[in-house]
Design a protein around this motif. Structure first.
Motif: not given
Length: 61
Positions: A11-14, A24-27, A34-35, A43-45
């Motif tokens: 998972w990466r963050k800006s 937010v993190e993105v994968s 996935g966000v 909490a979920g994505r």
């Protein structure tokens, strides 16, 4: 729409978020993107197809 391959992905963050955890993190996965909330990743994505993600990014630009 589940994407189990996202659970083990990176998972990466800006980089614009700096030390701020309110982001937010993105994968990226072969089948979608996935966000999730960086403050509460458990909490979920939200998962979207890669084509939808590209359209979203183009709209932001």
């Amino acid at each position: 729409m589940g994407m189990p391959e996202l659970t083990s992905r990176t998972w990466r963050k800006s980089s614009f978020s700096g030390g701020n955890s309110d982001c937010v993190e993105v994968s990226l996965a072969p089948t979608g993107v996935g966000v999730r909330d960086s403050k509460n990743p458990q909490a979920g994505r939200l998962t979207v197809p890669r084509a939808t993600w590209r359209i979203f990014l183009a709209a932001l630009r």
